[in-house]
Scaffold this motif. Structure first.
Motif, short mmCIF file in Angstrom:
data_model
loop_
_atom_site.label_atom_id
_atom_site.label_comp_id
_atom_site.label_asym_id
_atom_site.label_seq_id
_atom_site.Cartn_x
_atom_site.Cartn_y
_atom_site.Cartn_z
N GLU A 30 0.84 -1.21 0.00
CA GLU A 30 0.00 0.00 0.00
C GLU A 30 0.87 1.26 0.00
O GLU A 30 0.64 2.20 -0.76
N ASP A 33 2.81 1.69 -3.20
CA ASP A 33 1.85 2.07 -4.22
C ASP A 33 1.58 3.57 -4.17
O ASP A 33 1.61 4.28 -5.18
N ASP A 34 1.35 4.01 -2.96
CA ASP A 34 0.92 5.37 -2.70
C ASP A 34 2.09 6.36 -2.81
O ASP A 34 2.09 7.26 -3.64
N ALA A 37 3.90 6.42 -6.19
CA ALA A 37 3.30 7.30 -7.20
C ALA A 37 3.79 8.72 -7.01
O ALA A 37 4.04 9.45 -7.98
N HIS A 38 3.95 9.09 -5.79
CA HIS A 38 4.46 10.41 -5.46
C HIS A 38 5.90 10.60 -5.97
O HIS A 38 6.22 11.59 -6.61
N VAL A 40 7.35 8.98 -8.33
CA VAL A 40 7.32 9.02 -9.79
C VAL A 40 6.90 10.42 -10.26
O VAL A 40 7.50 10.99 -11.18
N GLU A 41 5.91 10.96 -9.58
CA GLU A 41 5.39 12.27 -9.98
C GLU A 41 6.45 13.36 -9.79
O GLU A 41 6.64 14.22 -10.65
N VAL A 42 7.15 13.27 -8.67
CA VAL A 42 8.22 14.24 -8.41
C VAL A 42 9.30 14.12 -9.48
O VAL A 42 9.79 15.11 -10.02
N GLU A 44 8.93 13.04 -12.50
CA GLU A 44 8.42 13.56 -13.77
C GLU A 44 8.47 15.08 -13.81
O GLU A 44 8.77 15.66 -14.84
N GLU A 45 8.15 15.69 -12.69
CA GLU A 45 8.20 17.15 -12.62
C GLU A 45 9.58 17.68 -12.93
O GLU A 45 9.73 18.74 -13.51
N TYR B 27 -0.18 13.63 -3.18
CA TYR B 27 0.54 14.81 -3.63
C TYR B 27 -0.35 16.04 -3.58
O TYR B 27 0.08 17.16 -3.28
N TYR B 47 2.43 11.38 3.64
CA TYR B 47 2.01 10.03 3.26
C TYR B 47 1.83 9.13 4.47
O TYR B 47 0.90 8.33 4.54
N ARG B 51 -1.63 7.37 5.80
CA ARG B 51 -1.73 5.94 6.10
C ARG B 51 -2.30 5.71 7.50
O ARG B 51 -3.13 4.83 7.72
N PRO B 70 1.25 7.10 -13.03
CA PRO B 70 0.64 5.99 -12.30
C PRO B 70 -0.76 6.36 -11.79
O PRO B 70 -1.10 7.54 -11.71
N HIS B 71 -1.53 5.35 -11.46
CA HIS B 71 -2.86 5.61 -10.91
C HIS B 71 -2.73 6.26 -9.54
O HIS B 71 -1.71 6.14 -8.87
N LYS B 73 -4.27 7.18 -5.65
CA LYS B 73 -5.17 6.77 -4.58
C LYS B 73 -5.72 8.02 -3.90
O LYS B 73 -4.96 8.79 -3.30
#
Lengths: 381, 107
Positions: A30, A33-34, A37-38, A40-42, A44-45, B27, B47, B51, B70-71, B73
């Motif tokens: 979890e 996953d959560d 994603a953050h 990855v986003e950072v 990408e920015e 984010y 984060y 949780r 990515p997807h 949440k």
């Protein structure tokens, strides 16, 4: 996102997952996953500006990130579960690695001395490697052990920044070293086979595993359980090879090679000395022409060896009662009255010692020991 | 004064507060907190807090697929979460009031 960024981010996430690996798997999934994603986003920015250093600058090291998240989420700290049985396993895993590294090096350098200990340590190190790969969270526990922290701190201290820089420039040769390492281990296994046959299997396994270990150990520290003993063994082999070459070049030009390299009778042999009447002499100390003792190794029943120049050695006999050492001389000799007609009438209970004084004193070599003083030296074996 | 120490105690409340009107993914929550003036808040702390609030049953979550990247949440306040927000909000206000009074005109 390009593939380079992708792998770097993946490494970051892997390290984070590892730092959290003591938590329940579902929870880790979890989080990654959560928070993944953050990350990855950072990344990408950052776009073209992306480097692992920049990412670490922004988010902290994977471990720091994991620790902060852990604290905020109210999870137990990683050192907390490391108690009782589990910390015992972690200790075993760590110290087996340390012992394995020392032993791998020592075994290669000493050409396979102390066999039982080597086998034991080799077994422990193998079990430790299997454990660290199989048991989730064990690595985190090992990392949290106070001795691990002390060791890594000490290693960081003995490596000043300029040494680290020098090592960094050598990094391009790493793949070459990984291949050389595997070859050295394989060769070492074959060389040492006569000493300890199971070593070959261990060496081949280590040689094969050491190839991927070089790449993987950078990101997955479980591979250290393969790469560190592999490196130690390979370095030991290298040292042994250099040592052998150096000895050869050292002694080759010297005319008295026979004495220098042949420092006594071979380890498995014995020497029996008789006086002119055929009376066996015991506790005789042998020296060469330079006054150096003719030392040789001898293994008694206790397994401990004795390196000295006192002969004859007690015989080591294995029978139903186990192992025992027998002193004395196992055969008798009749001294030749005329050196040319030697009359061997020795008897040997072991059946191996047929080398009674047959041609010990040919008259053609007057410098030989026998004619001047009829003390016959025979070797058995 | 180190605001990160202060934040530790009130991050729960801050996260609940920014989720009161709109659901948000991690984010998103982080951005709202920073826009709201809490610059010192750490990424991982947000984060982790999400949780914990989720595990405490104060939030619900659902996943929204994203075309790029990515997807995501998303987290939303549920009924216990709203109750907690009101309750903690009251505690905070009285606490802040008390500290204000203590400081008086000195600050």
């Amino acid at each position: 996102m390009n593939t380079q960024t992708n792998t770097e981010v993946q490494h970051y996430l892997d390290a984070m997952r590892e730092a959290l690996s003591d938590l329940p798997a579902a929870e880790v999934a979890e989080i990654v996953d959560d928070a993944g994603a953050h990350v990855v986003e950072v990344a990408e920015e950052m776009g073209d500006e992306f480097t692992l250093a920049a990412l670490t600058d922004r988010l902290g090291t994977p471990r720091a990130y994991a620790d902060e998240l852990r604290a905020a989420a109210g999870y137990p700290t990683p050192s907390a579960p490391a108690s009782g049985r589990s910390s015992l396993v972690a200790r075993f895993t760590l110290w087996s690695l340390v012992a394995g590294v020392v032993m791998a090096f020592g075994f290669a350098v000493s050409r396979g001395e102390v066999e039982e200990l080597t086998l034991l340590v080799g077994l422990c190190a193998t079990v430790a490697a299997v454990l660290v790969f199989r048991q989730k969270g064990l690595l985190a526990e090992v990392a949290a052990l106070p001795e691990t922290i002390a060791i890594t701190d000490a290693l960081a201290r003995v490596q000043p920044p300029d040494v680290q820089k020098a090592l960094a420039t050598l990094r391009i040769f790493q793949p070459v070293w990984w291949i050389a390492r595997a070859l050295l281990i394989g060769a070492g296994g074959l060389v040492l086979m006569y000493r300890l046959p199971p070593v070959v299997l261990l060496a081949i396994a280590l040689a094969l595993l050491s190839l991927p270990a070089g790449v993987k150990a950078k990101t997955d520290r479980r591979w250290l359980w393969v790469s560190l003993p592999a490196t130690a063994f390979a370095l030991g082999m290298l040292l042994f090879i250099f040592g052998t070459l150096a000895t050869r070049f050292d002694h080759y030009p010297v005319s008295s090679t026979a004495v220098s390299t042949y420092n006594g009778p071979p380890a498995s042999d014995n020497i029996y000395v008789f006086d002119k009447d055929g009376k066996p002499l015991t506790d005789v100390y042998l020296y060469d022409e330079d006054g150096r003792p003719l030392d040789s190794s001898w293994y008694g029943c206790t397994g401990r060896d004795r390196d000295d120049n006192r002969y004859p050695r007690p015989r080591v006999v294995h029978d139903e009662q186990g192992c025992h050492e027998e002193g004395g001389v196992p055969f008798t000799v009749v001294m030749p009255t005329v050196p040319t007609t030697t009359a061997p009438s020795g008897t040997s209970p072991s059946g191996t010692s047929t080398a009674v004084p047959t041609t010990t004193a040919p008259p053609a070599t007057p410098s030989s020991v026998v004619p001047s003083a009829p003390t016959v030296v025979t070797t058995t074996g | 004064m180190d605001t990160s120490q202060l934040l530790k105690g009130v991050l729960d409340l801050a996260v609940l507060a920014v989720l009161r009107k709109d659901d948000g993914y991690g984010y998103d929550v982080l951005r709202r907190l920073r826009q709201g003036g809490l610059d010192g808040v750490g990424d991982a702390s947000v984060y982790g807090t999400l949780r914990r609030l989720y595990n405490a049953g104060l939030l619900t979550s659902y996943v929204v697929p994203s075309e790029e990247g990515p997807h995501r949440k998303y987290y939303s306040l549920n009924e216990p979460g709203r109750e907690r927000l009101v309750e903690s909000g009251k505690t905070w206000k009285s606490f802040a009031q008390a500290l204000d009074d203590l400081l008086g005109e000195g600050a």
